[in-house]
Design an enzyme around this catalytic site. Structure first.
Site, PDB file in Angstrom:
ATOM      1  N   ASN A 151      95.653  23.974   1.182  1.00 18.43           N
ATOM      2  CA  ASN A 151      94.437  24.425   1.877  1.00 18.43           C
ATOM      3  C   ASN A 151      93.263  23.520   1.525  1.00 18.43           C
ATOM      4  OD1 ASN A 151      94.610  25.694  -0.801  1.00 18.43           O
ATOM      5  ND2 ASN A 151      92.683  26.648  -0.257  1.00 18.43           N
ATOM      6  N   CYS A 325      87.582  29.027  -1.608  1.00 17.53           N
ATOM      7  CA  CYS A 325      87.638  30.239  -2.414  1.00 17.53           C
ATOM      8  C   CYS A 325      87.056  30.040  -3.804  1.00 17.53           C
ATOM      9  CB  CYS A 325      89.068  30.715  -2.499  1.00 17.53           C
ATOM     10  SG  CYS A 325      89.850  30.693  -0.903  1.00 17.53           S
TER      11      CYS A 325
HETATM   12  N1  PMP Z   1      96.128  31.464   0.930  1.00 15.77           N
HETATM   13  C1  PMP Z   1      95.496  30.379   1.406  1.00 15.77           C
HETATM   14  C2  PMP Z   1      96.256  29.109   1.575  1.00 15.77           C
HETATM   15  C3  PMP Z   1      94.134  30.442   1.731  1.00 15.77           C
HETATM   16  O1  PMP Z   1      93.498  29.356   2.185  1.00 15.77           O
HETATM   17  C4  PMP Z   1      93.452  31.668   1.536  1.00 15.77           C
HETATM   18  C5  PMP Z   1      91.968  31.751   1.839  1.00 15.77           C
HETATM   19  N2  PMP Z   1      91.723  31.671   3.224  1.00 15.77           N
HETATM   20  C6  PMP Z   1      94.156  32.769   1.044  1.00 15.77           C
HETATM   21  C7  PMP Z   1      95.488  32.625   0.751  1.00 15.77           C
HETATM   22  C8  PMP Z   1      93.486  34.100   0.796  1.00 15.77           C
HETATM   23  O2  PMP Z   1      93.008  34.635   1.968  1.00 15.77           O
HETATM   24  P1  PMP Z   1      92.129  35.978   1.958  1.00 15.77           P
HETATM   25  O3  PMP Z   1      90.963  35.681   1.065  1.00 15.77           O
HETATM   26  O4  PMP Z   1      91.750  36.153   3.383  1.00 15.77           O
HETATM   27  O5  PMP Z   1      92.962  37.070   1.448  1.00 15.77           O
END
Ligand code: PMP
Length: 397
Positions: A151, A325
């Site tokens: 990501n 994140c």
């Molecule tokens: N896995 C990946 C690869 C992410 O990029 C993300 C954040 N978009 C997440 C998990 C967690 O997503 P969320 O915060 O919507 O639960």
């Protein structure tokens, strides 16, 4: 709104998705557990839109889709649910060094619960080392969890090879497909995976909804206990408007993913070429070809990513440095460190992620502003070597 180039962090909800959802917010709002006609309507919607998610990943059985509150929950259900269910079979789990923070922290939790976790290293491009993965698998290994793509740096993992290894060694394979689901088609039959994490917002659906694909016959322990919805794997009244929006977003994405990916790939390549040609001491992080069509991840010597983002912010351009994140933590990215970058190198990153509304003008605007910003920051930085300062000043004269 200015130029938005941070699509990995958040995407707008497609207006077609909003129209579909609205009906289920104020007209067809019933609970699928209810026995009246309105309840039946909600049950039908649940089934119809579950079907659309199954089609999106070519899952043979719609019942293999478990709706959750998002990717973090799906990852928890996959790893904790599977590990707890199968702890008698073995206590060893393999992830990669560059997983999303949710997987990294779930792995730490499982270690505290007595599981042993190995982390496969990656090469300089952020691609996992298949040879090392093979050597890490033991009699005790029950689960491999490796994302389809990073990501952060956008490198696409060799999913087929990982899947082959998992099948050969009779180990369950989970993949978090969130980073790639808007630009790389998923087919769980062509590349067999046992569990796969999806998020709605990453394909222009609403936030707060996601799914775990759980291959037919596979069992995990639920992590949310209650009324037994989602075949007991995930209790709680179903988020029907969210699920409808997610399903609609998946249907739209399935129809246009290849076209959308090739449009973004062209814009991305123009951006990469423009940056590397014009800005001295700039580098592309991640793999040059095996990368997500919507991701460009740069590194600039002698400047900090944070200053870059704030300067771009002044120009009304939204971009990121590191993972969405954890971008406020100011820690060097674990992904870049795993790829062998030094801490100071890892701090000079700029992550550009493109999306459905990105235009060529957006890219031109960034290409117009970025070289001047990098130059200004370098002229202020004590780290910039005198010869580069001289070069910049000569161009000024
Ligand atoms: N896995 C990946 C690869 C992410 O990029 C993300 C954040 N978009 C997440 C998990 C967690 O997503 P969320 O915060 O919507 O639960």
């Amino acid at each position: 709104m200015g130029v938005y180039l941070d699509y990995q962090a958040a995407k707008p909800v497609d207006s077609r998705v909003i129209s579909e959802m609205t009906i289920y917010l104020n007209q067809k709002f019933a609970n699928p557990s209810s026995l009246h006609c309105e309840g039946d309507e909600a049950t039908d919607a649940l089934s119809e839109f579950r079907h659309k998610i199954a089609e999106f990943i070519n899952a043979p059985d719609p019942e293999s889709i478990i709706f959750t509150s998002g990717a973090t929950e799906s990852n928890n259900l996959a790893l904790i649910g599977y590990a707890m269910r199968n702890k008698k079979k073995g206590n060893h789990i393999i992830i990669s060094e560059i997983e999303h923070i949710s997987i990294l922290n779930i792995a730490k939790y499982l270690e505290r619960e007595g599981f042993e976790v190995s982390r496969v290293p990656v090469d300089q491009y952020g691609i996992i080392r298949i040879d090392k993965l093979e050597r890490l698998i033991t009699q005790n290994t029950i689960l491999i969890s490796i994302s389809t793509a990073s990501n952060e740096v956008g490198s696409i993992q060799p999913l087929k090879e990982i899947s082959d290894l998992a099948v050969k060694n009779n180990v369950v394979f989970h993949t978090d497909a969130v980073a790639s689901e808007s630009s790389v088609p998923i087919d769980v039959q062509e590349i067999p995976v046992d569990m796969l994490t999806l998020s709605s917002n990453d394909i222009y659906g609403p936030r707060g909804v996601g799914a775990l694909y759980l291959k037919k016959g596979l069992r995990v322990n639920p992590i949310i206990i209650g009324g037994g919805q989602e075949r007991g794997f995930r209790s709680g009244s179903e988020n029907i408007p969210g699920i409808v929006g997610f399903g609609k977003a998946a249907e739209i994405m399935k129809n246009q993913i290849n076209e959308e990916a090739s449009r973004l790939r062209k814009l991305r390549d123009k951006l990469i070429k423009g940056v590397l040609e014009v800005i001295p001491k700039s580098y592309l992080n991640g793999h040059p070809e095996k990368r997500l069509p919507h991701n460009a991840h740069f590194r600039f010597d002698y400047i900090e990513g944070e200053s870059l983002i704030l300067s771009l912010k002044d120009e009304n351009i939204a971009a990121a440095t590191g993972s969405a994140c954890s971008s406020k933590t100011l820690e060097a990215s674990h992904t870049l460190i795993a790829m062998g970058l030094l801490h100071e190198e890892a701090h000079g990153s700029l992550v550009i992620t493109l999306g459905r509304n990105t235009t060529e003008q957006d890219i031109d605007e960034l290409l117009d502003k970025l070289p001047g910003i990098v130059k200004r920051l370098r002229l202020l930085s004590p780290l910039t070597p005198p010869d580069l300062i001289k070069k910049y000043n000569e161009v000024n004269d």
